[in-house]
Design a protein around this motif. Structure first.
Motif, PDB file in Angstrom:
ATOM      1  N   SER A  99      43.462  41.120  36.564  1.00  0.00           N
ATOM      2  CA  SER A  99      43.213  41.438  35.590  1.00  0.00           C
ATOM      3  C   SER A  99      42.352  42.573  35.245  1.00  0.00           C
ATOM      4  O   SER A  99      42.440  43.555  34.172  1.00  0.00           O
ATOM      5  CB  SER A  99      43.375  40.141  34.610  1.00  0.00           C
ATOM      6  OG  SER A  99      42.331  39.174  34.136  1.00  0.00           O
ATOM      7  N   ASP A 100      40.507  41.733  35.541  1.00  0.00           N
ATOM      8  CA  ASP A 100      39.674  42.994  35.288  1.00  0.00           C
ATOM      9  C   ASP A 100      39.225  43.550  36.530  1.00  0.00           C
ATOM     10  O   ASP A 100      37.920  43.931  36.274  1.00  0.00           O
ATOM     11  CB  ASP A 100      38.249  41.641  35.300  1.00  0.00           C
ATOM     12  CG  ASP A 100      38.707  40.253  36.331  1.00  0.00           C
ATOM     13  OD1 ASP A 100      39.467  40.824  36.951  1.00  0.00           O
ATOM     14  OD2 ASP A 100      36.954  39.859  35.753  1.00  0.00           O
ATOM     15  N   GLY A 106      47.733  49.697  35.452  1.00  0.00           N
ATOM     16  CA  GLY A 106      46.308  48.809  35.488  1.00  0.00           C
ATOM     17  C   GLY A 106      45.526  49.154  36.157  1.00  0.00           C
ATOM     18  O   GLY A 106      45.082  50.268  35.138  1.00  0.00           O
ATOM     19  N   ARG A 161      44.998  42.882  43.481  1.00  0.00           N
ATOM     20  CA  ARG A 161      45.394  42.811  41.366  1.00  0.00           C
ATOM     21  C   ARG A 161      44.817  41.839  40.819  1.00  0.00           C
ATOM     22  O   ARG A 161      45.076  40.795  40.943  1.00  0.00           O
ATOM     23  CB  ARG A 161      46.421  43.796  41.303  1.00  0.00           C
ATOM     24  CG  ARG A 161      46.490  45.399  41.557  1.00  0.00           C
ATOM     25  CD  ARG A 161      48.147  46.052  41.177  1.00  0.00           C
ATOM     26  NE  ARG A 161      47.852  45.975  39.773  1.00  0.00           N
ATOM     27  CZ  ARG A 161      49.236  46.197  39.134  1.00  0.00           C
ATOM     28  NH1 ARG A 161      50.456  46.484  39.847  1.00  0.00           N
ATOM     29  NH2 ARG A 161      49.705  46.493  37.843  1.00  0.00           N
TER      30      ARG A 161
END
Lengths: 555, 75
Positions: free
Chosen positions: A157-158, A300, A155
């Motif tokens: 952030s974007d 997320g 994973r």
């Protein structure tokens, strides 16, 4: 064993980027080509989103598995373009019989609600549903990759980076958004180290698909404590192709391997049929189940749907049915976020709304489980008392819980709703899944409200007696269509009519106005997933825009 | 007043969207009340529950009918 169904084998093709050894980036990657992943992929394509769908296998569900598809799922499947095939192939049943010991305690006739397109439920083997969904995916250009198994999830952030194993080795893929539809054992959930909490039921069930050679009524039979299987419950249900599903409760101590053997299964079925009617076994399995869910369905850029997010007991058919509703809730929100028209927190409402729905499903399926398989002497005593009273008294029949029909949740607590400020009767409150009704179309044909509504964007139902008398209101309504989050006005008119610039639905049986308690000038703001989100007695563009902003987290 | 034999569960101020919900709510409360009790304690709970409800109903003609119906199903 007999085969009424030939399992398709979908071709594995080595992914282009694996050959070229470059990781490509995709807007949406879905893992798991079961009913929920397939439905999500189709919905993405209908929203114009390119989508990659990965599955570790290369065929459809083995065995009938999920066999009951309820009204709300059928309405969503209509929107996805496979509803008619599913209903045509599926079987309808109305009569249900409940037995206790030797006696039939009562029966019920589950007539379809009049003037709704779809019945309460149909029965169909899961492999047919999956086959139709796969064919629809292919038609819509979903990048379907069979024999592609996710082995790692990273994973960022974007984005989310996946490592995928194929018969040709491993390769990497990058996704803006990952939808995990990989089932109860969800490898994605495990790879991410996420918990799923709830309880395991200490019971085992034998399910058999049986092809009947003789006529047998298209009815649902449910036995509590029958003489041929004392102390346990048994369910008989009809599916397509003259295949019948039989469920035997076995108890926790049963040996699953021994119970699956034909020499053990066949005598059970013979005892149940009680005569020499011929049948053949097609598929046998022994299952246990759990009632549990993840704390949050969004992590997320990873969104969990279907059994990966929540698991229920099979009583009441809340597995695939609720999973298909997850996809229906998620994809329009994802599209708005991807287009920059809504903040990411809109996706948190996917989680909160579907967590609330999952809790309702867990509650109802757990209650059915507790009734069908009582866990204490007192619980069994009350269950048997209810069944005894049910023979003579309506209140007792209402308490018999052999599985409550899967129905959609009313999202009344959703932060996306705008609370009523005007008085309305009936149940089409903000958060309600829309009731269907017959409507007349502009070409003079007859259609259904739910076929005319939903899918792409928000819509505003405007109720009036005569469409042509809208006057300058029409201009005000049409201005909503050019907003950043557009709203399409749809006029529901008591008299047939036509307008330049807005669709008119003729309320030919006056049932739309009745079911929505609408009067001249009433308006209903609708979400793309056919839920009411706000309503007023009088149209006010400012209020509509404020409600759209609330419904998209743009406030 | 005669004994009510049609479904009759509800909670003031609570809105039900599904007909089966209030009855199922009650049944769950009932089974939960017995959780972790042995048979003897459960029987004691049941006896007290009957007495509490009987006093609440009060009308002996209703209670007489309920007792007769319950006995019919038990023997």
């Amino acid at each position: 064993m007999l085969k009424t169904y030939t399992y398709p084998k979908f071709a594995y093709v080595q992914p282009q980027e694996q050959k070229e050894r470059v990781a490509r980036r995709y807007p949406v990657v879905i893992v798991g080509a079961g009913p929920v992943g397939l439905a999500a992929a189709i919905d993405c394509r209908l929203h114009g989103i390119p989508v990659v769908l990965l599955d570790e296998d290369d065929t459809v569900s083995i065995g009938s598995r999920g066999v009951c598809y309820a009204k709300r799922a059928l309405e969503i499947l209509d929107r996805l373009g496979v509803g008619e095939r599913v209903v045509q192939k599926g079987v309808s049943w109305n009569v249900g019989r409940t037995f206790f010991h030797e006696e039939e305690v009562f029966n019920f006739n589950l007539l379809p609600e009049p003037d709704h397109k779809r019945p309460g439920m149909i029965n169909l083997q899961q492999y047919y549903l999956e086959q139709y969904l796969v064919e629809r995916c292919v038609e819509l250009g979903v990048d379907l990759r069979w024999k592609n198994r996710v082995v790692s999830v990273q994973r960022m952030s974007d984005q989310v980076r996946l490592t995928i194993e194929t018969p040709d080795g491993t390769y990497g893929i990058e996704a803006d958004w990952l939808i995990a539809a990989d089932g109860a054992k969800s490898p994605i959930r495990k790879l991410m180290g996420l918990e799923v909490e709830g309880k395991i039921f200490h019971d085992r069930f034998l399910i058999a698909d049986v092809v009947m050679k003789a006529d047998f009524p298209a009815e649902r039979w449910f036995w509590f404590h029958p003489p041929f299987h004392p102390g346990q419950s048994v369910l008989l249900h009809k599916q397509a192709d003259n295949v019948w599903r039989i469920d035997f409760q076995l108890g926790w101590d049963a040996d699953p391997e021994a119970e699956k053997k034909p020499e053990k299964v066949i005598p059970r079925i013979k005892a149940m049929l009680g005569d020499e009617r011929e049948f053949e076994l097609e598929w046998v399995s022994v299952y246990t189940f759990q009632c549990r869910r993840m704390q949050e369905f969004r992590h997320g850029r990873v969104l969990f749907v279907g059994d990966a997010a929540h698991q229920v007991s099979p009583f009441g058919a809340r597995g695939a049915n609720s999973g298909i509703q997850d996809a229906d809730n998620l994809i329009w929100k994802l599209k708005l976020v991807m287009d920059g028209k809504a903040p990411e927190k809109l996706l948190d409402t996917y989680s909160s709304e579907r967590v609330a729905a999952a809790d309702e499903n867990l509650m109802n399926s757990t209650r059915s489980t507790d009734f069908i398989t009582p866990k204490s002497n007192t619980s069994r005593l009350f269950r048997n008392a209810v069944l005894t009273l049910a023979e003579h008294h309506a209140f007792g029949r209402a308490l018999v819980n052999s599985g409550r029909l899967s129905v959609p949740a009313f999202l009344v607590e959703s932060p996306l709703n705008t609370a009523d400020e005007d008085e309305f009767a009936g149940r089409m409150v903000p958060g309600a899944p829309m009731d269907d009704a017959p409507v007349g179309l502009e070409d003079g044909g007859k259609g259904w409200l739910l076929d005319q509504i939903g899918g792409q964007g928000f819509q505003l139902l405007y109720f009036t007696d005569v469409a042509e008398r809208l006057g300058d209101k029409l201009e005000r309504l049409r201005e909503l269509t050019v907003d950043a989050v557009p709203v399409e006005p749809v006029v529901v008119s008591e008299k047939a009519g036509r307008l330049d610039g807005a669709r008119v639905l003729h309320d030919l049986m006056h049932l739309v106005a009745k079911r929505y308690d609408a009067r001249e000038g009433s308006v209903y703001l609708l979400r793309p997933d056919q839920h009411v989100v706000a309503r007023w007695r009088r149209f006010d563009a400012h209020k509509v825009r404020a409600a759209v902003a609330r419904a998209t987290c743009n406030i | 007043m005669s004994l009510t034999l049609t479904p009759n569960f509800s909670e003031p101020g609570k809105r039900y969207f599904r007909a089966f919900s209030p009855g199922d709510d009650f049944y769950e409360m009932l089974i939960d009340a017995h959780r972790d009790l042995d048979d003897e304690k459960s029987a004691m709970l049941n006896a007290q529950l009957i007495l509490l409800l009987a006093n609440h109903i009060g009308d002996l003609s209703v209670l007489r009918e309920a007792l007769a119906r319950a006995r019919e199903g038990a023997v």
